[in-house]
Design an enzyme around this catalytic site. Structure first.
Site, short mmCIF file in Angstrom:
data_model
loop_
_atom_site.label_atom_id
_atom_site.label_comp_id
_atom_site.label_asym_id
_atom_site.label_seq_id
_atom_site.Cartn_x
_atom_site.Cartn_y
_atom_site.Cartn_z
N SER A 105 0.84 -1.20 0.00
CA SER A 105 0.00 0.00 0.00
C SER A 105 0.88 1.26 0.00
CB SER A 105 -0.94 -0.07 1.21
OG SER A 105 -2.02 0.79 1.06
N ASP A 119 -8.44 -4.91 -6.33
CA ASP A 119 -8.02 -3.97 -5.28
C ASP A 119 -8.89 -2.72 -5.36
OD1 ASP A 119 -6.76 -2.22 -3.54
OD2 ASP A 119 -4.74 -2.61 -4.30
N HIS A 163 -6.83 -5.83 -2.03
CA HIS A 163 -5.71 -4.98 -1.63
C HIS A 163 -4.76 -5.68 -0.65
CE1 HIS A 163 -3.68 -1.16 -0.99
NE2 HIS A 163 -3.83 -1.27 0.31
#
Lengths: 473, 437
Positions: free
Chosen positions: A292, A384, A419
């Site tokens: 991330s 995601d 994600h």
């Protein structure tokens, strides 16, 4: 904006063939307590007085495993061609009950083997040897918006595997538990050493493999959710790599306030140097693992700070930042300032994806990818919803190609994965709490159970191989 | 430190296992053709240090796989995946005659496995290894419950598998050294059998009354198992080693109370005066003490005490009247009991009586008396104090390390299969078929 949840749970399967809905019932589970060491959820044992039949034999191996080890589960000495349910139950550190279950049929010898037999329904379908682990979900009637994350990596998850009669779901009353075994799942191998790092301003946790070293090492960076996340580093150390997980936002030992990014280039340089200078670390073999926002940080460290990591492993993150690092500009921005790019789903959960669209990131806040000089592995979850991962992967790939460095770039792309591509066999949270103040807000991470699990398993294997190639040669 | 040497990688998988599970030791990234030693170090509960080591040469890829490669020397040689555990021996300078036995079964055995440069035989402690890992070896699976049993004058420990049960059960007896030895019962419970380890020679009631137990003691233990809500009363077996075999056969054949589904007799004999008390049986053995042999190393050999196998039926348990399957485990180099001769005679008696279909004999060459759960260090001799005496002697148990280790592994596997088949399987008790073993 934020709607109340209906207390109805659905188990969604990848192929969406079956949906099993539960009634909102209270659990009357005997012996159910928050975890205090070895307490394990037990099911109500409802056996009729006439059934003194011997229990069948349920085995799991290994019974003490690392998180990324497969566990084989078999049941024997059952009636032939009979329906059974295998289920898992465990308590998270916060006391929430998580469970998974699957329906099987014994073969003609009265045996079920989860390594080779298909599930006919439940938390997953088909042959999924580890489905009972990655398919774990919060039990009906529990708290909402949960995400399973281990805080104390020095103790295992204790998971009870039960064999139930018939094709049932665990929360039903009057089910007959035929047999049970207990397994432990560990993030840390024996001999791995953990130490708190509060040095040179760096806030982190260092994990060292057993033995004298020196070891190849990783700097381990997570996302804007903040805090100090240790489990991936613990597992990496269990696989032979020194690993330093570093907090950069949302930690009490960092310069306040906690909701702002108050550390910048100097901080990450200090973290990297901490590894380089460590007597048990091979200073020429240090990589960076970023997920991330950690992806942007990894890229920045690799290109802006005069450091030479041996490789980068990047998962679902941006090439640039909507948040200014303190060193970059005079004024500070919090993540909330990127709200113009937030979108919402029908339940009022926030979707952050557009925040990291390359077109929404100011050019001066993009890392100078063309200056990368080490191999890069970028992992994309195609579902995601928190980060525009595919688009960012494209930018990185294109930038490297233009710089004549395409041989440095490897992409892994997984349809149906979200994600949070984490170490294998842990459940995915498609949606979970982002914040509770000033109001409760949940965010959508994306990902569907089976493909996300497959992505985690495959990605981890490839990551380990990638690290082997670039940190051990 | 040399750049290439510092990259040597060591992995031992799994790092946490039950004691009867194999591991794979892999050394990688050594220079090709590199001499190295792989060493295991364990400090046991009484503080003694034990070590084992093997000498290897890495292949062209710089790899050593202990499961596949030859150890050229050390405490073991040849291809021995588990040699580092089987050949553990007290470090130089230790007291003589030690034997490794786990007392606290709820804590793991910790072993440090390391790689050193060169073919070393000593002085490991003064060197820095190239790499090192720690492994845990457990006698209990998670969820196994340990319950001390002290009711009705018994001294024992019950181990229950996790889960609701009800489970089949095993009454677990050790031999003439007495004490309450838990580790085999703990391991059996980790495989799905309720198991009661019973002290019948140094139990509290014996220490208090000064008298040996009677048959009733074992029958009480059996009844306690039957009564237990998580045990299936019709599926109880007995396993006995050494003098424990004597007791197992006594109960299996002569007790009106004990009805076994099956029995396992390890390193023992059927030779015993029948219809006599435990005390009388022990006396009868002591009466033959003049047949004790002492070898050149001053080690005591007791195998001749019960030889020759008598022909008089009142001097041996009537195995011809056994009604349950019997598994005999025989070490052909047993220097403590005439196990092999006894097994042959048992076979003959059962063939004559027509119940030999119940008998399975596992016979292992070069294997000694102490046939224990696998991968435990082989003890060829050790200090021993038989119950009822004050003498400590050094006993010769017998066995050659590699063969004995293989026997332990094979016997354990077959014992578990035998117990599973008879205690979990079928409605009728049946002898283990060869295909299953």
């Amino acid at each position: 904006m934020f709607k109340a949840w209906m207390p109805v749970r659905k188990i969604l399967h990848f192929t969406d063939v079956k949906m099993i809905s539960y009634l909102h019932v209270r659990h009357h589970l005997a012996g159910l307590q928050p975890p205090a060491g070895k307490n394990i959820a037990t099911l109500p044992v409802c056996r009729s007085s006439s059934s003194v039949k011997q229990a069948p034999l349920l085995t799991a191996a290994p019974v003490r495993a690392l998180i990324d080890d497969q566990i084989s589960i078999t049941a024997r000495f059952l009636p032939p061609s009979s329906p059974v349910t295998v289920c898992t139950r465990m308590h998270s550190e916060d006391g929430d009950l998580w469970e998974a279950f699957a329906h099987y049929n014994t073969d003609t010898s009265g045996t079920v083997n989860l390594t080779s037999d298909p599930s006919a329904g439940g938390s997953y379908l088909g042959c999924e040897p580890m489905g009972l682990f990655w398919g774990l979900q919060p039990a009906p009637g529990g708290r909402e918006g949960l995400r399973l994350r281990k805080r104390n990596v020095q103790t295992p998850y204790v998971v009870r595997i039960s064999l139930l009669e018939g094709h049932v779901s665990p929360c039903m009353r009057d089910i007959s538990e035929l047999a049970a075994v207990t397994t432990e799942r560990w993030y840390m191998a024996p001999g791995v050493r953990r130490s708190d790092i509060r040095q040179n301003g760096v806030v982190g946790s260092l994990f060292l493999p057993p033995g004298p070293g020196p070891y190849p090492a990783l700097l381990d960076l997570w996302g804007m959710g903040g805090g100090l996340v240790e489990y991936r580093s613990a597992l990496l150390a269990s696989r032979g790599y020194a690993s330093l997980s570093v907090a950069y936002i949302g930690h009490k030992d960092l310069p306040p306030p906690q909701n702002r990014l108050n550390v910048g280039d100097e901080y990450f340089k200090a973290a990297f140097k901490l590894l380089q200078d460590h007597c048990e670390v091979d200073a020429d073999r240090i990589g960076i693992f970023g997920l991330s926002f950690g992806v942007f940080l990894s890229l920045r460290i690799a290109t802006q700070l005069g450091l030479n990591p041996s490789c980068l492993i990047l998962v679902n993150g941006p090439v640039g930042s909507t948040v200014a690092l303190p060193d970059m500009e005079d004024h500070f921005l919090t993540f909330e300032k990127s709200q113009e790019y937030w979108t919402y789903d029908k339940q009022g959960n926030v979707i952050f994806k557009d925040v990291s669209l390359p077109s929404n990131i100011a050019p001066e806040r993009k890392a100078k990818v063309e200056n990368i000089n080490c191999p890069v592995m970028y992992i994309v979850g195609e579902d995601d919803l928190s980060s525009s991962s595919k688009e960012n992967a494209d930018v990185i790939e294109e930038t490297l190609r233009s710089a004549g460095k395409s041989q440095l770039f490897t992409r892994l792309s997984y349809p149906g994965a979200g994600h949070l591509i984490e170490p294998p066999y842990s459940p995915n949270a498609r949606v979970s709490f982002w914040s509770i103040k000033p109001e409760k807000l949940m965010t959508v991470w994306g990902g569907h159970p089976a493909p996300h699990a497959a992505a985690q398993e495959d990605a981890w294997k490839k990551v380990l191989k990638f690290m082997e190639s670039h940190l051990r040669r | 430190m040399d750049r290439t040497q510092c990259c040597v990688q060591l992995s031992v998988q799994p790092s946490r296992a039950l004691v009867d599970e194999r591991f794979v030791i892999l050394v990688e990234k050594a220079p090709p053709g590199f001499q190295l030693s792989v060493r295991a170090l364990h400090q046991c509960e009484d503080g003694h240090s034990w070590e084992a080591f093997g000498h290897y040469i890495s292949d062209a890829t710089g790899t050593v796989n202990v499961s596949q490669d030859l150890s050229l020397g050390g405490t073991y040689s040849g291809v021995e995946a588990m040699g580092l555990l089987c050949s553990l021996r007290p470090v130089p300078g230790s007291k003589p005659g030690l034997r490794m036995r786990k007392k606290d079964v709820q804590a793991p055995m910790m072993v440090t496995i390391s790689v050193y440069q060169g073919h070393q035989v000593e002085g490991f402690v003064d060197q820095v290894p190239l790499a090192s890992v720690v492994v845990e070896r457990w006698y209990v699976a998670p969820g196994v419950r340990r319950i001390p049993i002290t009711d009705h004058g018994l001294t024992g420990t019950l181990f229950l598998p996790p889960g609701p049960g009800p489970f089949p059960a095993v009454l677990d007896l050790w031999g003439g050294g007495g004490q309450l030895v838990e580790y085999r019962a703990a391991l059996l419970a980790s495989h799905g059998f309720a198991a009661l380890a019973l002290d019948y020679l140094t139990a509290k009631v014996i220490r208090e009354t000064g008298k040996m137990v009677e048959d009733q003691y074992f029958e009480t233990a059996y009844k306690e198992l039957q009564k237990h809500p998580q045990i299936v009363s019709s599926r109880i077996a007995m396993i006995g080693l050494s003098f424990g075999t004597t007791m197992t056969l006594k109960m299996a054949i002569y007790s009106k109370v004990v009805k076994l589904r099956c029995a396992v007799c390890i390193s023992g004999s059927h030779v015993q005066p029948i219809e006599k008390s435990v005390e009388e049986i022990l006396s009868s053995f002591n009466d033959r003490a003049d047949k004790t042999r002492i070898n050149e190393e001053n080690q005591v050999i007791w195998r001749d005490l019960l030889l020759p196998i008598p022909t008089d039926p009142s001097l041996k348990a009537d195995v011809g009247s056994l009604q349950c399957p019997l598994l005999l485990v025989v070490g052909e180099d047993d220097q403590n009991w005439p196990t092999k001769e006894s097994a042959e005679d048992i076979q003959e008696m059962m063939e004559r009586a027509g119940n030999s279909h119940l008998l399975t004999v596992l016979s292992y060459p070069d294997t000694g008396h102490l046939i224990e759960p696998p991968y435990s260090s082989h003890t060829r001799t050790s200090n021993f104090k038989p119950v009822g005496t004050n003498q400590k002697v050094t006993v010769l148990w017998g066995g050659q390390m590699a063969a004995h280790a293989r026997a332990q592994e094979d016997a354990w596997k077959k014992m578990l299969a035998f117990l599973r088949e008879n205690l979990y399987g079928g409605r009728k008790a049946s002898a283990a078929t060869q295909s299953n073993l």
